[in-house]
Design a protein around this motif. Structure first.
Motif, PDB file in Angstrom:
ATOM      1  N   VAL A  26       0.837  -1.204   0.000  1.00  0.00           N
ATOM      2  CA  VAL A  26       0.000   0.000   0.000  1.00  0.00           C
ATOM      3  C   VAL A  26       0.878   1.263   0.000  1.00  0.00           C
ATOM      4  N   HIS A  27       1.937   1.228   0.827  1.00  0.00           N
ATOM      5  CA  HIS A  27       2.791   2.413   1.001  1.00  0.00           C
ATOM      6  C   HIS A  27       4.118   2.218   0.256  1.00  0.00           C
ATOM      7  N   SER A  28       4.043   1.746  -0.994  1.00  0.00           N
ATOM      8  CA  SER A  28       5.250   1.309  -1.716  1.00  0.00           C
ATOM      9  C   SER A  28       6.317   2.399  -1.843  1.00  0.00           C
ATOM     10  N   LEU A  29       5.894   3.626  -2.168  1.00  0.00           N
ATOM     11  CA  LEU A  29       6.876   4.693  -2.403  1.00  0.00           C
ATOM     12  C   LEU A  29       7.632   5.039  -1.119  1.00  0.00           C
ATOM     13  N   GLY A  30       6.887   5.234  -0.039  1.00  0.00           N
ATOM     14  CA  GLY A  30       7.514   5.549   1.247  1.00  0.00           C
ATOM     15  C   GLY A  30       8.389   4.394   1.733  1.00  0.00           C
ATOM     16  N   TYR A  31       7.888   3.193   1.577  1.00  0.00           N
ATOM     17  CA  TYR A  31       8.625   1.991   1.998  1.00  0.00           C
ATOM     18  C   TYR A  31       9.953   1.922   1.238  1.00  0.00           C
ATOM     19  N   LEU A  32       9.899   2.244  -0.069  1.00  0.00           N
ATOM     20  CA  LEU A  32      11.098   2.191  -0.910  1.00  0.00           C
ATOM     21  C   LEU A  32      12.161   3.161  -0.398  1.00  0.00           C
ATOM     22  N   TYR A  33      11.743   4.390  -0.098  1.00  0.00           N
ATOM     23  CA  TYR A  33      12.708   5.395   0.381  1.00  0.00           C
ATOM     24  C   TYR A  33      13.373   4.958   1.680  1.00  0.00           C
ATOM     25  N   ILE A  34      12.564   4.439   2.601  1.00  0.00           N
ATOM     26  CA  ILE A  34      13.127   4.027   3.900  1.00  0.00           C
ATOM     27  C   ILE A  34      13.993   2.773   3.723  1.00  0.00           C
ATOM     28  N   LEU A  35      13.550   1.843   2.868  1.00  0.00           N
ATOM     29  CA  LEU A  35      14.300   0.609   2.602  1.00  0.00           C
ATOM     30  C   LEU A  35      15.669   0.933   2.000  1.00  0.00           C
ATOM     31  N   GLU A  36      15.694   1.948   1.138  1.00  0.00           N
ATOM     32  CA  GLU A  36      16.957   2.332   0.502  1.00  0.00           C
ATOM     33  C   GLU A  36      17.951   2.830   1.546  1.00  0.00           C
ATOM     34  N   VAL A  37      17.459   3.605   2.530  1.00  0.00           N
ATOM     35  CA  VAL A  37      18.328   4.096   3.610  1.00  0.00           C
ATOM     36  C   VAL A  37      18.768   2.918   4.488  1.00  0.00           C
ATOM     37  N   CYS A  38      17.833   2.019   4.789  1.00  0.00           N
ATOM     38  CA  CYS A  38      18.125   0.837   5.627  1.00  0.00           C
ATOM     39  C   CYS A  38      19.260  -0.010   5.069  1.00  0.00           C
ATOM     40  N   THR A  39      19.300  -0.112   3.733  1.00  0.00           N
ATOM     41  CA  THR A  39      20.250  -1.051   3.120  1.00  0.00           C
ATOM     42  C   THR A  39      21.481  -0.349   2.565  1.00  0.00           C
ATOM     43  N   SER A  40      21.626   0.965   2.872  1.00  0.00           N
ATOM     44  CA  SER A  40      22.724   1.711   2.252  1.00  0.00           C
ATOM     45  C   SER A  40      24.052   1.512   2.974  1.00  0.00           C
ATOM     46  N   GLY A  41      24.009   1.118   4.244  1.00  0.00           N
ATOM     47  CA  GLY A  41      25.256   0.918   4.998  1.00  0.00           C
ATOM     48  C   GLY A  41      25.885  -0.433   4.676  1.00  0.00           C
ATOM     49  N   PRO A  42      27.056  -0.691   5.276  1.00  0.00           N
ATOM     50  CA  PRO A  42      27.677  -2.004   5.054  1.00  0.00           C
ATOM     51  C   PRO A  42      26.812  -3.123   5.667  1.00  0.00           C
ATOM     52  N   ILE A  43      26.706  -4.229   4.957  1.00  0.00           N
ATOM     53  CA  ILE A  43      25.883  -5.355   5.431  1.00  0.00           C
ATOM     54  C   ILE A  43      26.779  -6.577   5.595  1.00  0.00           C
ATOM     55  N   SER A  44      26.763  -7.165   6.778  1.00  0.00           N
ATOM     56  CA  SER A  44      27.635  -8.331   7.011  1.00  0.00           C
ATOM     57  C   SER A  44      27.045  -9.567   6.335  1.00  0.00           C
ATOM     58  N   LYS A  45      27.895 -10.573   6.169  1.00  0.00           N
ATOM     59  CA  LYS A  45      27.444 -11.797   5.503  1.00  0.00           C
ATOM     60  C   LYS A  45      26.292 -12.436   6.284  1.00  0.00           C
ATOM     61  N   GLU A  46      26.348 -12.308   7.629  1.00  0.00           N
ATOM     62  CA  GLU A  46      25.299 -12.896   8.486  1.00  0.00           C
ATOM     63  C   GLU A  46      23.946 -12.219   8.224  1.00  0.00           C
ATOM     64  N   GLN A  47      24.000 -10.899   7.975  1.00  0.00           N
ATOM     65  CA  GLN A  47      22.743 -10.150   7.762  1.00  0.00           C
ATOM     66  C   GLN A  47      22.226 -10.271   6.324  1.00  0.00           C
ATOM     67  N   SER A  48      23.106 -10.730   5.424  1.00  0.00           N
ATOM     68  CA  SER A  48      22.766 -10.714   3.999  1.00  0.00           C
ATOM     69  C   SER A  48      21.473 -11.442   3.673  1.00  0.00           C
ATOM     70  N   GLY A  49      21.310 -12.652   4.254  1.00  0.00           N
ATOM     71  CA  GLY A  49      20.121 -13.453   3.964  1.00  0.00           C
ATOM     72  C   GLY A  49      18.854 -12.723   4.366  1.00  0.00           C
ATOM     73  N   GLU A  50      18.929 -12.079   5.540  1.00  0.00           N
ATOM     74  CA  GLU A  50      17.768 -11.366   6.093  1.00  0.00           C
ATOM     75  C   GLU A  50      17.403 -10.157   5.218  1.00  0.00           C
ATOM     76  N   VAL A  51      18.446  -9.411   4.825  1.00  0.00           N
ATOM     77  CA  VAL A  51      18.232  -8.227   3.983  1.00  0.00           C
ATOM     78  C   VAL A  51      17.660  -8.646   2.623  1.00  0.00           C
ATOM     79  N   ALA A  52      18.218  -9.726   2.072  1.00  0.00           N
ATOM     80  CA  ALA A  52      17.737 -10.218   0.769  1.00  0.00           C
ATOM     81  C   ALA A  52      16.264 -10.584   0.853  1.00  0.00           C
ATOM     82  N   LEU A  53      15.880 -11.222   1.945  1.00  0.00           N
ATOM     83  CA  LEU A  53      14.483 -11.631   2.125  1.00  0.00           C
ATOM     84  C   LEU A  53      13.572 -10.405   2.232  1.00  0.00           C
TER      85      LEU A  53
END
Length: 433
Positions: free
Chosen positions: A62-89
């Protein structure tokens, strides 16, 4: 100071409130929300509320545009291998749920998030997990099936690495007429060519690799060099020959330079043209290391195998019957058993028409039964004609538009350096699988 932090938190929270209030509204509401979101990056980064907790308050469908903006900020930092699966999901679920009309307002953000998704599934070495979501992403980003997006090549790369060739072919069946970035087109055709090779659809592979080799370029790029090497090999497999002359419309840069980077492959084509298996084998041995480094040894082996096939096909033009032992001797195979394997495979692939008498080891050859009268053949010819007509119409329309466009006319002749590719020396192996 506490007040300032509180204000930030309230700002992030108030942004979420705006997203909740404006997402389901009119186009005007969405445009207003988009304006607010464009200014929200710093706010989200400095907020006390972690962006991930803000996502939990939103519904991606429903809130795709807002979700996209926040998701982009969430995933912009370094992501460890352990977190990768979770982020991908998390990203995969968003791609599946999001509304195309909302994410198309911020295509660059969507592309950026999807490319991070590709990086994460590759990091956890599970390319197959990226195939279906990335196909969905391509379809949601496209304004029509004729448009090449920045995600096409990422999707095809995942298909290649996961060996999901058939899924890759589903996108290659589209006819592409709209391209924004030349580099996207180069990679799309290169990876697409490799997928067709994986499916033994050599004719289509040659078409795609030909596009890369002959496309405009102002400097030689790694993708074109790798495509040219594979183009030589696939030509030998499919046609049994290779012509070193380029079509007139090939850029002068490609005509001057591609051969310099592909000498072992041109040597191979040369020894193939002699028709002598011993010369071909010795050329393969001489350059084996180079072919291996280029990840092309499997294709080179298919080239050798195709020479045996060609030599067997020549026999069918001269003889009605031959023993398996005669075939083995004539085409220099080690035994009648090997000859039988080649002949059986060729019968199965429709490359020769013959029967083998197991009792006396004799092979009997027939004429090609295809008379071009089958419904399938007529349909194939018909659809080809339809396609050419559509393409012709499109080209005429584009030509008319261009010949009337004063901006275009004023630029012609001045534009010589539009295509800006990475230099060849920078990581050519990036494109190898």
């Amino acid at each position: 100071m506490g007040g300032g932090m509180n204000l930030n938190m309230n700002s992030a929270e108030s942004l979420v409130a705006q997203i909740l209030g404006l997402s389901g509204g009119s186009a005007k509401d969405l445009a207003h929300l988009h304006h607010l979101l464009k200014q929200s990056d710093d706010l989200l980064l400095s907020s006390d509320s972690p962006p991930a907790s803000l996502l939990s308050q939103l519904d991606p469908s429903v809130h795709s545009l807002g979700y996209l903006y926040i998701l982009e900020v969430c995933t912009s930092g370094p992501i460890s291998k352990e977190q990768s699966g979770e982020v991908a999901l998390l990203i995969a679920r968003f791609i599946e749920a999001c509304k195309a009309d909302q994410i198309c307002l911020a295509p660059d953000k969507f592309i950026s998030v999807c490319k991070r998704f590709k990086d994460q599934v590759l990091l956890v070495e599970a390319p197959i997990r990226g195939v279906a979501p990335m196909l969905t992403a391509v379809r949601k980003l496209q304004t029509s099936s004729e448009q090449l997006t920045a995600l096409h090549s990422d999707f095809l790369l995942l298909c290649l690495l996961a060996k999901c060739y058939k899924t890759g072919l589903s996108v290659l069946e589209d006819y592409i007429y709209e391209v924004d970035q030349p580099r996207d087109f180069f990679l799309y055709c290169y990876y697409g060519g490799m997928i067709c090779i994986g499916q033994k659809q050599f004719h289509k592979a040659l078409e795609l690799l030909h596009n890369v080799v002959t496309a405009p370029m102002s400097a030689v790029n790694a993708i074109a060099v790798e495509a040219y090497k594979k183009y030589i090999l696939v030509s030998l497999i499919h046609f049994g020959q290779f012509s070193t002359s380029f079509p007139k419309y090939t850029s002068s840069v490609a005509q001057r330079n591609l051969k310099n980077f592909s000498q072992p492959y041109l040597d191979l084509a040369n020894s193939y043209s002699t028709g002598k298996i011993s010369e071909l084998e010795s050329c393969v041995q001489t350059n084996k290391e180079k072919f291996e480094t280029d990840y092309n040894l499997g294709l080179v082996k298919q080239v050798v195998s195709s020479m045996y096939k060609r030599n067997i096909q020549r026999l069918t033009q001269t003889y009605l019957t031959l023993s398996l032992q005669d075939i083995a001797n004539t085409v220099q195979l080690k035994s009648s058993k090997e000859a039988e394997m080649h002949v059986l495979q060729m019968i199965q692939d429709g490359e020769i028409y013959a029967t083998i008498n197991q009792k006396d080891g004799m092979v009997r050859f027939f004429e090609d039964p295809e008379q071009y009268k089958s419904c399938q053949m007529i349909e194939h010819i018909d659809s080809s004609i339809q396609r050419v007509m559509v393409l012709s119409k499109k080209l005429s329309t584009m030509e008319e538009q261009m010949s009337c466009d004063p901006l275009y006319l004023s630029k012609v002749g001045r534009e010589r350096h539009r295509y800006d590719f990475e230099d060849l020396d920078s990581a050519p192996h990036k494109f190898n699988i």
